[in-house]
Design a protein around this motif. Structure first.
Motif, PDB file in Angstrom:
ATOM      1  N   LEU A  69      49.435  31.522  27.164  1.00 49.28           N
ATOM      2  CA  LEU A  69      48.070  31.792  26.904  1.00 49.28           C
ATOM      3  C   LEU A  69      47.400  31.054  28.010  1.00 49.28           C
ATOM      4  O   LEU A  69      46.377  31.752  28.456  1.00 49.28           O
ATOM      5  N   GLY A  70      47.607  29.985  28.483  1.00 45.59           N
ATOM      6  CA  GLY A  70      46.892  29.294  29.378  1.00 45.59           C
ATOM      7  C   GLY A  70      46.916  30.037  30.785  1.00 45.59           C
ATOM      8  O   GLY A  70      46.006  30.139  31.678  1.00 45.59           O
ATOM      9  N   SER A  71      48.199  30.508  30.908  1.00 46.05           N
ATOM     10  CA  SER A  71      48.421  31.224  32.346  1.00 46.05           C
ATOM     11  C   SER A  71      47.527  32.366  32.320  1.00 46.05           C
ATOM     12  O   SER A  71      47.065  32.794  33.308  1.00 46.05           O
ATOM     13  N   ARG A  72      47.348  33.115  31.144  1.00 43.74           N
ATOM     14  CA  ARG A  72      46.580  34.377  30.970  1.00 43.74           C
ATOM     15  C   ARG A  72      45.246  34.052  31.193  1.00 43.74           C
ATOM     16  O   ARG A  72      44.321  34.727  31.653  1.00 43.74           O
ATOM     17  N   MET A  73      44.629  32.807  30.771  1.00 44.85           N
ATOM     18  CA  MET A  73      43.453  32.411  30.965  1.00 44.85           C
ATOM     19  C   MET A  73      42.940  32.087  32.421  1.00 44.85           C
ATOM     20  O   MET A  73      42.118  32.412  32.856  1.00 44.85           O
ATOM     21  N   VAL A  74      44.038  31.617  33.219  1.00 46.62           N
ATOM     22  CA  VAL A  74      43.894  31.377  34.533  1.00 46.62           C
ATOM     23  C   VAL A  74      43.940  32.759  35.291  1.00 46.62           C
ATOM     24  O   VAL A  74      43.077  32.775  36.213  1.00 46.62           O
ATOM     25  N   ASP A  75      44.606  33.488  35.065  1.00 39.39           N
ATOM     26  CA  ASP A  75      44.564  34.807  35.341  1.00 39.39           C
ATOM     27  C   ASP A  75      43.403  35.628  35.352  1.00 39.39           C
ATOM     28  O   ASP A  75      42.858  36.531  36.288  1.00 39.39           O
ATOM     29  N   SER A  76      42.707  35.294  33.954  1.00 39.79           N
ATOM     30  CA  SER A  76      41.520  35.961  33.917  1.00 39.79           C
ATOM     31  C   SER A  76      40.426  35.561  34.806  1.00 39.79           C
ATOM     32  O   SER A  76      39.594  36.257  35.508  1.00 39.79           O
ATOM     33  N   VAL A  77      40.456  34.050  35.416  1.00 36.25           N
ATOM     34  CA  VAL A  77      39.335  33.639  36.285  1.00 36.25           C
ATOM     35  C   VAL A  77      39.707  34.299  37.521  1.00 36.25           C
ATOM     36  O   VAL A  77      38.736  34.896  38.284  1.00 36.25           O
ATOM     37  N   LYS A  78      40.960  34.467  37.984  1.00 36.08           N
ATOM     38  CA  LYS A  78      41.119  35.028  39.326  1.00 36.08           C
ATOM     39  C   LYS A  78      40.863  36.426  39.341  1.00 36.08           C
ATOM     40  O   LYS A  78      40.303  36.812  40.362  1.00 36.08           O
ATOM     41  N   SER A  79      41.047  37.108  38.276  1.00 41.03           N
ATOM     42  CA  SER A  79      40.780  38.639  38.439  1.00 41.03           C
ATOM     43  C   SER A  79      39.283  38.779  38.526  1.00 41.03           C
ATOM     44  O   SER A  79      38.733  39.790  38.801  1.00 41.03           O
ATOM     45  N   ALA A  80      38.421  37.818  37.794  1.00 43.86           N
ATOM     46  CA  ALA A  80      37.028  37.916  37.705  1.00 43.86           C
ATOM     47  C   ALA A  80      36.221  37.838  39.112  1.00 43.86           C
ATOM     48  O   ALA A  80      35.408  38.270  39.292  1.00 43.86           O
ATOM     49  N   MET A  81      37.031  37.225  40.032  1.00 52.31           N
ATOM     50  CA  MET A  81      36.569  36.885  41.311  1.00 52.31           C
ATOM     51  C   MET A  81      36.709  37.950  42.160  1.00 52.31           C
ATOM     52  O   MET A  81      36.664  38.091  43.237  1.00 52.31           O
ATOM     53  N   ILE A  82      37.421  39.143  41.787  1.00 54.05           N
ATOM     54  CA  ILE A  82      37.672  40.370  42.529  1.00 54.05           C
ATOM     55  C   ILE A  82      36.797  41.319  42.408  1.00 54.05           C
ATOM     56  O   ILE A  82      36.603  41.904  41.036  1.00 54.05           O
ATOM     57  N   GLY A  83      36.176  41.621  43.389  1.00 52.26           N
ATOM     58  CA  GLY A  83      35.083  42.938  43.199  1.00 52.26           C
ATOM     59  C   GLY A  83      33.736  42.886  42.682  1.00 52.26           C
ATOM     60  O   GLY A  83      33.192  43.474  42.226  1.00 52.26           O
ATOM     61  N   PRO A  97      34.635  16.461  44.818  1.00 55.84           N
ATOM     62  CA  PRO A  97      35.135  17.695  44.340  1.00 55.84           C
ATOM     63  C   PRO A  97      36.569  17.630  44.232  1.00 55.84           C
ATOM     64  O   PRO A  97      37.150  17.106  44.932  1.00 55.84           O
ATOM     65  N   GLY A  98      37.127  17.977  42.751  1.00 55.38           N
ATOM     66  CA  GLY A  98      38.383  18.083  42.376  1.00 55.38           C
ATOM     67  C   GLY A  98      39.226  19.143  43.094  1.00 55.38           C
ATOM     68  O   GLY A  98      38.644  19.964  43.837  1.00 55.38           O
ATOM     69  N   GLU A  99      40.495  18.998  42.754  1.00 55.43           N
ATOM     70  CA  GLU A  99      41.317  20.100  43.171  1.00 55.43           C
ATOM     71  C   GLU A  99      40.970  21.480  42.540  1.00 55.43           C
ATOM     72  O   GLU A  99      41.201  22.393  43.294  1.00 55.43           O
ATOM     73  N   THR A 100      40.433  21.547  41.503  1.00 54.31           N
ATOM     74  CA  THR A 100      40.052  22.674  40.690  1.00 54.31           C
ATOM     75  C   THR A 100      38.897  23.546  41.566  1.00 54.31           C
ATOM     76  O   THR A 100      38.940  24.450  41.750  1.00 54.31           O
ATOM     77  N   GLU A 101      38.031  22.656  41.931  1.00 56.67           N
ATOM     78  CA  GLU A 101      36.723  23.144  42.749  1.00 56.67           C
ATOM     79  C   GLU A 101      37.178  23.578  43.882  1.00 56.67           C
ATOM     80  O   GLU A 101      36.791  24.265  44.572  1.00 56.67           O
ATOM     81  N   LYS A 102      37.909  22.798  44.879  1.00 53.67           N
ATOM     82  CA  LYS A 102      38.517  23.267  45.793  1.00 53.67           C
ATOM     83  C   LYS A 102      39.288  24.442  45.688  1.00 53.67           C
ATOM     84  O   LYS A 102      39.140  25.342  46.653  1.00 53.67           O
ATOM     85  N   GLU A 103      40.040  24.672  44.862  1.00 54.19           N
ATOM     86  CA  GLU A 103      40.911  25.885  44.728  1.00 54.19           C
ATOM     87  C   GLU A 103      40.030  27.131  44.606  1.00 54.19           C
ATOM     88  O   GLU A 103      40.044  28.198  45.174  1.00 54.19           O
ATOM     89  N   LEU A 104      38.738  26.945  43.899  1.00 57.09           N
ATOM     90  CA  LEU A 104      37.800  28.100  43.521  1.00 57.09           C
ATOM     91  C   LEU A 104      37.126  28.300  44.806  1.00 57.09           C
ATOM     92  O   LEU A 104      36.880  29.424  45.248  1.00 57.09           O
ATOM     93  N   ILE A 105      36.634  27.117  45.503  1.00 57.27           N
ATOM     94  CA  ILE A 105      36.001  27.364  46.905  1.00 57.27           C
ATOM     95  C   ILE A 105      36.893  28.145  47.798  1.00 57.27           C
ATOM     96  O   ILE A 105      36.597  28.990  48.478  1.00 57.27           O
ATOM     97  N   ASP A 106      38.189  27.639  47.730  1.00 61.02           N
ATOM     98  CA  ASP A 106      39.113  28.364  48.622  1.00 61.02           C
ATOM     99  C   ASP A 106      39.227  30.130  48.267  1.00 61.02           C
ATOM    100  O   ASP A 106      39.619  30.940  49.347  1.00 61.02           O
ATOM    101  N   ARG A 107      39.037  30.472  47.083  1.00 59.13           N
ATOM    102  CA  ARG A 107      39.071  31.842  46.816  1.00 59.13           C
ATOM    103  C   ARG A 107      37.949  32.485  46.960  1.00 59.13           C
ATOM    104  O   ARG A 107      38.034  33.794  47.216  1.00 59.13           O
ATOM    105  N   ILE A 108      36.827  31.624  47.104  1.00 60.33           N
ATOM    106  CA  ILE A 108      35.605  32.517  47.328  1.00 60.33           C
ATOM    107  C   ILE A 108      35.454  32.567  48.902  1.00 60.33           C
ATOM    108  O   ILE A 108      34.870  33.603  49.536  1.00 60.33           O
ATOM    109  N   ARG A 109      36.077  31.425  49.588  1.00 61.22           N
ATOM    110  CA  ARG A 109      36.247  31.685  51.000  1.00 61.22           C
ATOM    111  C   ARG A 109      36.935  33.012  51.421  1.00 61.22           C
ATOM    112  O   ARG A 109      36.704  33.905  52.246  1.00 61.22           O
ATOM    113  N   LYS A 110      38.294  33.083  50.816  1.00 63.95           N
ATOM    114  CA  LYS A 110      39.229  34.076  51.233  1.00 63.95           C
ATOM    115  C   LYS A 110      38.546  35.472  50.782  1.00 63.95           C
ATOM    116  O   LYS A 110      38.841  36.587  51.680  1.00 63.95           O
ATOM    117  N   ALA A 111      37.781  35.490  49.860  1.00 65.15           N
ATOM    118  CA  ALA A 111      37.193  36.770  49.468  1.00 65.15           C
ATOM    119  C   ALA A 111      35.912  37.250  50.136  1.00 65.15           C
ATOM    120  O   ALA A 111      35.446  38.144  49.901  1.00 65.15           O
TER     121      ALA A 111
END
Length: 298
Positions: A69-83, A97-111
């Motif tokens: 369930l946790g994996s699906r929740m994380v996948d939901s975050v990732k897919s929400a940042m597409i499009g 900033p923690g590792e969580t924030e850094k990962e999210l910022i990295d996804r924002i940067r890449k997209a």
């Protein structure tokens, strides 16, 4: 000239994302709890103001999953940042900033997404800490805007909306003007019940519960709802029901009151508790309970 756009609200568990969604749309739509990881699916909130329709997506808190369930929740975050057209990253006024924030910022940067940093819970902080937080985040990413807010106290929310407005594009609205969400009414009802469970129980038991609406129909001005609460252990079932059914009755009463306010109808709510052992790690049970897999970029 009509404008619209999709905005993902992301952050770590308990950062205040759901409280912010409720503040933005002016209605209680998403679960609010002091327990982390309470949002399991993307909840869409729709705000139509003037000529602009904002479509906000509240996402589960980004975390290291321990169950399927946790994996699906994380996948939901990732897919929400597409499009989406923009992202709001919700953080607390902590200068590191923690590792969580850094990962999210990295996804924002890449997209290459427009992004606003919302520093939440300023009502519990001080100007120096807020300033340190702004400085720390500005050193790792150039946000389009930084807005200190208190979603709980509704401070800075209008300023945040003004910044998000810059990323809305000309186009026809996707939803009716009075729409609050694209979620089926059954989903709204199940989330209301789950919030009352979260607020009534301690420790791990609430995270091991799921709510499924088995009946939802209006009859002579009364909305009749039958819901089944699933838990993972027989001992948990007894705790949820409570002595003489007292706790289950309290959960039902509080849920019914919220439902009547939301749906504008009298509600007859019938609650049942059942055991589905280890459902959070069962692909088949997750699917049957409505936790669908998200297609995401890895």
């Amino acid at each position: 000239m009509k404008k619209t756009g999709f905005v993902a609200i992301v952050g770590r568990p308990n950062a205040g994302k759901s409280t912010l969604l409720n503040a933005l749309i002016g209605e209680k739509l998403a679960i609010v709890s002091n327990k982390p990881q309470t949002t399991r699916n993307r909840i869409t909130g729709i705000l139509t103001r003037g000529e602009t329709q904002y479509v906000f997506m509240d996402t589960p808190g980004m975390h290291v999953p321990k169950t399927r369930l946790g994996s699906r929740m994380v996948d939901s975050v990732k897919s929400a940042m597409i499009g989406v057209d923009a992202v709001i990253l919700v953080v607390e006024p902590v200068a590191r900033p923690g590792e969580t924030e850094k990962e999210l910022i990295d996804r924002i940067r890449k997209a290459d997404l427009p992004a606003v940093l919302a520093i939440n819970k300023i009502d519990r902080s001080d100007p120096a800490s807020i300033g340190d937080t702004i400085k720390a985040y500005s050193e790792i990413y150039d946000f389009d805007a930084v807005v200190p807010i208190s979603a709980l106290k509704n401070k800075g929310v209008d300023e945040l909306l003004s910044e998000v407005d810059e990323f809305m594009a000309e186009g026809e609205w996707l939803f009716p003007e009075d729409a609050l969400t694209d979620q089926p009414e059954k989903v709204v009802a199940s989330e209301i019940i789950r919030e009352k469970i979260l607020r009534s129980l301690d420790e791990e038991i609430p995270h091991g519960t799921a709510v499924v609406i088995e009946e939802f129909r209006e009859e002579r001005g009364i909305l009749k709802i039958r819901a089944e609460i699933y838990c993972e252990k027989d001992s948990h079932k007894g705790i949820i029901i409570g002595k003489g059914g007292a706790l289950l009755k309290r959960i039902g009463t509080r849920a019914r009151e919220d439902m009547e306010r939301f749906f504008g109808l009298k509600v007859y709510l019938d609650l049942w508790v059942k055991v589905k052992k280890n459902w959070r790690n069962s692909e088949a049970l997750l699917n049957s309970l409505g936790f669908t897999k998200e297609e995401t970029e890895r």
